[in-house]
Design a protein around this motif. Structure first.
Motif, PDB file in Angstrom:
ATOM      1  N   LEU A  83       4.385  -5.288   1.569  1.00 56.88           N
ATOM      2  CA  LEU A  83       5.234  -4.723   2.625  1.00 56.88           C
ATOM      3  C   LEU A  83       6.565  -4.282   2.024  1.00 56.88           C
ATOM      4  O   LEU A  83       7.507  -5.053   1.908  1.00 56.88           O
ATOM      5  N   ARG A  84       6.613  -3.024   1.658  1.00 56.75           N
ATOM      6  CA  ARG A  84       7.683  -2.484   0.833  1.00 56.75           C
ATOM      7  C   ARG A  84       9.064  -2.529   1.484  1.00 56.75           C
ATOM      8  O   ARG A  84      10.075  -2.667   0.791  1.00 56.75           O
ATOM      9  N   TYR A  85       9.122  -2.367   2.802  1.00 59.04           N
ATOM     10  CA  TYR A  85      10.445  -2.314   3.439  1.00 59.04           C
ATOM     11  C   TYR A  85      11.089  -3.692   3.594  1.00 59.04           C
ATOM     12  O   TYR A  85      12.226  -3.802   4.037  1.00 59.04           O
ATOM     13  N   ALA A  86      10.345  -4.734   3.212  1.00 65.07           N
ATOM     14  CA  ALA A  86      10.933  -6.077   3.130  1.00 65.07           C
ATOM     15  C   ALA A  86      11.503  -6.306   1.734  1.00 65.07           C
ATOM     16  O   ALA A  86      11.960  -7.396   1.411  1.00 65.07           O
ATOM     17  N   THR A  87      11.465  -5.249   0.897  1.00 65.72           N
ATOM     18  CA  THR A  87      12.023  -5.275  -0.453  1.00 65.72           C
ATOM     19  C   THR A  87      12.867  -4.008  -0.628  1.00 65.72           C
ATOM     20  O   THR A  87      12.972  -3.191   0.289  1.00 65.72           O
ATOM     21  N   CYS A 102       3.066  -8.151   9.147  1.00 67.09           N
ATOM     22  CA  CYS A 102       2.293  -7.011   9.644  1.00 67.09           C
ATOM     23  C   CYS A 102       1.887  -7.283  11.087  1.00 67.09           C
ATOM     24  O   CYS A 102       0.946  -8.026  11.347  1.00 67.09           O
ATOM     25  N   TYR A 103       2.634  -6.675  12.008  1.00 72.49           N
ATOM     26  CA  TYR A 103       2.322  -6.732  13.443  1.00 72.49           C
ATOM     27  C   TYR A 103       1.833  -5.352  13.881  1.00 72.49           C
ATOM     28  O   TYR A 103       2.324  -4.323  13.383  1.00 72.49           O
ATOM     29  N   THR A 104       0.866  -5.322  14.789  1.00 74.23           N
ATOM     30  CA  THR A 104       0.452  -4.081  15.452  1.00 74.23           C
ATOM     31  C   THR A 104      -0.048  -4.464  16.841  1.00 74.23           C
ATOM     32  O   THR A 104      -0.175  -5.655  17.158  1.00 74.23           O
ATOM     33  N   LYS A 127      -4.989  -2.776   1.788  1.00 72.75           N
ATOM     34  CA  LYS A 127      -3.688  -3.381   1.481  1.00 72.75           C
ATOM     35  C   LYS A 127      -2.623  -2.607   2.252  1.00 72.75           C
ATOM     36  O   LYS A 127      -2.611  -1.377   2.255  1.00 72.75           O
ATOM     37  N   PHE A 128      -1.709  -3.344   2.896  1.00 77.03           N
ATOM     38  CA  PHE A 128      -0.702  -2.733   3.767  1.00 77.03           C
ATOM     39  C   PHE A 128       0.643  -2.564   3.070  1.00 77.03           C
ATOM     40  O   PHE A 128       1.141  -3.483   2.427  1.00 77.03           O
ATOM     41  N   TYR A 129       1.210  -1.382   3.263  1.00 76.70           N
ATOM     42  CA  TYR A 129       2.582  -1.111   2.848  1.00 76.70           C
ATOM     43  C   TYR A 129       3.529  -1.263   4.046  1.00 76.70           C
ATOM     44  O   TYR A 129       4.670  -1.675   3.893  1.00 76.70           O
ATOM     45  N   ASP A 130       3.050  -0.886   5.229  1.00 80.35           N
ATOM     46  CA  ASP A 130       3.876  -0.982   6.436  1.00 80.35           C
ATOM     47  C   ASP A 130       2.973  -0.989   7.662  1.00 80.35           C
ATOM     48  O   ASP A 130       1.884  -0.396   7.644  1.00 80.35           O
ATOM     49  N   CYS A 131       3.427  -1.666   8.703  1.00 82.59           N
ATOM     50  CA  CYS A 131       2.665  -1.743   9.958  1.00 82.59           C
ATOM     51  C   CYS A 131       3.610  -1.353  11.102  1.00 82.59           C
ATOM     52  O   CYS A 131       4.236  -0.303  11.037  1.00 82.59           O
ATOM     53  N   TYR A 132       3.702  -2.215  12.118  1.00 82.82           N
ATOM     54  CA  TYR A 132       4.666  -1.959  13.203  1.00 82.82           C
ATOM     55  C   TYR A 132       6.075  -2.012  12.633  1.00 82.82           C
ATOM     56  O   TYR A 132       6.401  -2.847  11.788  1.00 82.82           O
ATOM     57  N   ARG A 133       6.918  -1.106  13.153  1.00 82.26           N
ATOM     58  CA  ARG A 133       8.311  -1.031  12.705  1.00 82.26           C
ATOM     59  C   ARG A 133       9.231  -1.010  13.922  1.00 82.26           C
ATOM     60  O   ARG A 133       9.150  -0.084  14.743  1.00 82.26           O
ATOM     61  N   PRO A 134      10.101  -1.986  14.095  1.00 78.65           N
ATOM     62  CA  PRO A 134      11.027  -1.982  15.236  1.00 78.65           C
ATOM     63  C   PRO A 134      11.859  -0.698  15.257  1.00 78.65           C
ATOM     64  O   PRO A 134      12.248  -0.178  14.212  1.00 78.65           O
ATOM     65  N   ILE A 159       5.243   6.645  15.371  1.00 81.33           N
ATOM     66  CA  ILE A 159       4.092   5.876  15.871  1.00 81.33           C
ATOM     67  C   ILE A 159       4.100   4.472  15.282  1.00 81.33           C
ATOM     68  O   ILE A 159       3.542   3.541  15.855  1.00 81.33           O
ATOM     69  N   HIS A 160       4.797   4.304  14.149  1.00 81.68           N
ATOM     70  CA  HIS A 160       5.028   2.946  13.637  1.00 81.68           C
ATOM     71  C   HIS A 160       5.792   2.125  14.680  1.00 81.68           C
ATOM     72  O   HIS A 160       5.540   0.923  14.833  1.00 81.68           O
ATOM     73  N   ASN A 161       6.733   2.756  15.375  1.00 81.88           N
ATOM     74  CA  ASN A 161       7.532   2.053  16.397  1.00 81.88           C
ATOM     75  C   ASN A 161       6.703   1.712  17.630  1.00 81.88           C
ATOM     76  O   ASN A 161       7.121   0.897  18.455  1.00 81.88           O
ATOM     77  N   LYS A 162       5.530   2.324  17.724  1.00 77.96           N
ATOM     78  CA  LYS A 162       4.671   2.104  18.885  1.00 77.96           C
ATOM     79  C   LYS A 162       3.509   1.156  18.578  1.00 77.96           C
ATOM     80  O   LYS A 162       2.678   0.879  19.453  1.00 77.96           O
ATOM     81  N   GLY A 163       3.457   0.695  17.338  1.00 78.62           N
ATOM     82  CA  GLY A 163       2.411  -0.260  16.967  1.00 78.62           C
ATOM     83  C   GLY A 163       1.050   0.362  16.750  1.00 78.62           C
ATOM     84  O   GLY A 163       0.031  -0.333  16.813  1.00 78.62           O
ATOM     85  N   GLY A 164       1.044   1.676  16.460  1.00 74.23           N
ATOM     86  CA  GLY A 164      -0.241   2.349  16.277  1.00 74.23           C
ATOM     87  C   GLY A 164      -0.409   3.014  14.932  1.00 74.23           C
ATOM     88  O   GLY A 164      -1.399   3.716  14.720  1.00 74.23           O
ATOM     89  N   ALA A 165       0.527   2.822  14.006  1.00 75.38           N
ATOM     90  CA  ALA A 165       0.451   3.452  12.683  1.00 75.38           C
ATOM     91  C   ALA A 165       0.498   2.395  11.593  1.00 75.38           C
ATOM     92  O   ALA A 165       1.168   1.370  11.734  1.00 75.38           O
ATOM     93  N   VAL A 166      -0.223   2.674  10.514  1.00 73.36           N
ATOM     94  CA  VAL A 166      -0.193   1.794   9.342  1.00 73.36           C
ATOM     95  C   VAL A 166      -0.125   2.644   8.089  1.00 73.36           C
ATOM     96  O   VAL A 166      -0.680   3.745   8.035  1.00 73.36           O
ATOM     97  N   ASP A 167       0.573   2.141   7.086  1.00 70.37           N
ATOM     98  CA  ASP A 167       0.606   2.749   5.759  1.00 70.37           C
ATOM     99  C   ASP A 167      -0.206   1.839   4.852  1.00 70.37           C
ATOM    100  O   ASP A 167       0.137   0.651   4.686  1.00 70.37           O
ATOM    101  N   ILE A 168      -1.269   2.386   4.262  1.00 71.65           N
ATOM    102  CA  ILE A 168      -2.225   1.533   3.553  1.00 71.65           C
ATOM    103  C   ILE A 168      -2.728   2.172   2.267  1.00 71.65           C
ATOM    104  O   ILE A 168      -2.576   3.373   2.041  1.00 71.65           O
ATOM    105  N   THR A 169      -3.346   1.338   1.442  1.00 67.58           N
ATOM    106  CA  THR A 169      -4.105   1.773   0.280  1.00 67.58           C
ATOM    107  C   THR A 169      -5.318   0.862   0.172  1.00 67.58           C
ATOM    108  O   THR A 169      -5.586   0.063   1.081  1.00 67.58           O
ATOM    109  N   LEU A 170      -6.048   0.966  -0.933  1.00 67.88           N
ATOM    110  CA  LEU A 170      -7.209   0.115  -1.160  1.00 67.88           C
ATOM    111  C   LEU A 170      -7.033  -0.676  -2.444  1.00 67.88           C
ATOM    112  O   LEU A 170      -6.451  -0.179  -3.418  1.00 67.88           O
TER     113      LEU A 170
END
Length: 246
Positions: A83-87, A102-104, A127-134, A159-170
């Motif tokens: 979770l990159r934005y926590a760093t 990671c909340y959604t 693997k998640f980079y970002d999920c829900y974003r206040p 859409i991150h602010n709405k709990g419907g977007a994720v930033d991911i990789t594998l």
């Protein structure tokens, strides 16, 4: 007479030596027998009891409203996180989350769980980079980089602010990185879905990510290979709740 006495004494000495030799052999035999015995208190291997490993108990989504925000880790341990934005390892070069979680919304979690099971058939997982974003964090990001090409305007919301977007990789099931077109939050042609000037392995990995996510109700953004939105999530309201940091 003397000869007879000497003879008897010689015979006696020989007899005593024979007895002594037999006694030594017997004693040695006893010692060998004792040595061959198993040490007192030795435990049979079959009698060792392995400690029981308690499996984690996860929550159920049964009865949870689709619009409810939930913590993904409460429902599965089958994902990986970075979770990159926590760093400060992000394009902002600044930490904007107090801690990484990671909340959604529950409907997003349901789709992610299904997609991840499909990925596992190919030997990889999400693997998640970002999920829900206040939304308050969206304002903070906008203040740092007020450019809609990189950051959604917080007034309209992401859409991150709405709990419907994720930033991911594998990553592999062991957690090893899978090769993708670029690092997360790389803003350039290399990150575009319509860029095919890449090694075949990378194209195949990107294709697997895209086709599988689309199969389970997500749609991609042309310029960001890592970003996926759940269908219909854009109609949900902007949220601003913040998770607790332990």
């Amino acid at each position: 007479m003397k000869k007879t006495l000497i003879l008897r004494m010689t015979i006696s000495i020989i007899f005593l030596n024979i007895i002594a030799l037999v006694g030594c052999k017997t004693e040695t035999s006893k010692k060998e027998t004792i040595t061959e015995k198993e040490p007192v208190g030795q435990i049979e291997v079959d009698s060792i009891i392995e400690p029981k490993v308690e499996k984690p108990v996860f929550k159920s989504l049964e009865g949870v409203a689709d619009t409810t925000f939930v913590r993904l880790a409460d429902y599965s341990d089958g994902f990986a996180y970075d979770l990159r934005y926590a760093t400060d390892n992000n394009f902002l070069k600044e930490q904007v989350y107090d801690c990484g979680e990671c909340y959604t919304r529950a409907k997003t979690v349901k789709a992610l769980l299904k997609a991840n099971e499909e990925f596992k058939k190919h030997g990889v997982k999400i693997k998640f980079y970002d999920c829900y974003r206040p939304n308050s964090v969206q304002y903070k990001m906008w203040k740092i980089v007020p450019n809609p090409q990189y950051v959604a305007n917080p007034v309209k919301g992401s859409i991150h602010n709405k709990g419907g977007a994720v930033d991911i990789t594998l990553v592999t099931l062991d957690g090893d990185e899978v090769k993708m077109p670029s690092d997360f939050d790389f803003f350039g042609k290399r990150a575009y879905h319509d860029n095919f000037d890449l090694p075949q392995e990378i194209l195949d990995n990107r294709k697997l990510l895209k086709e599988t996510m689309e199969k389970f109700g997500f749609w991609s953004t042309r310029t960001e290979w890592w970003h996926y939105n759940l269908q219909g999530a854009s109609h949900d309201p902007i949220a601003n709740f913040k998770w607790d940091c332990e």
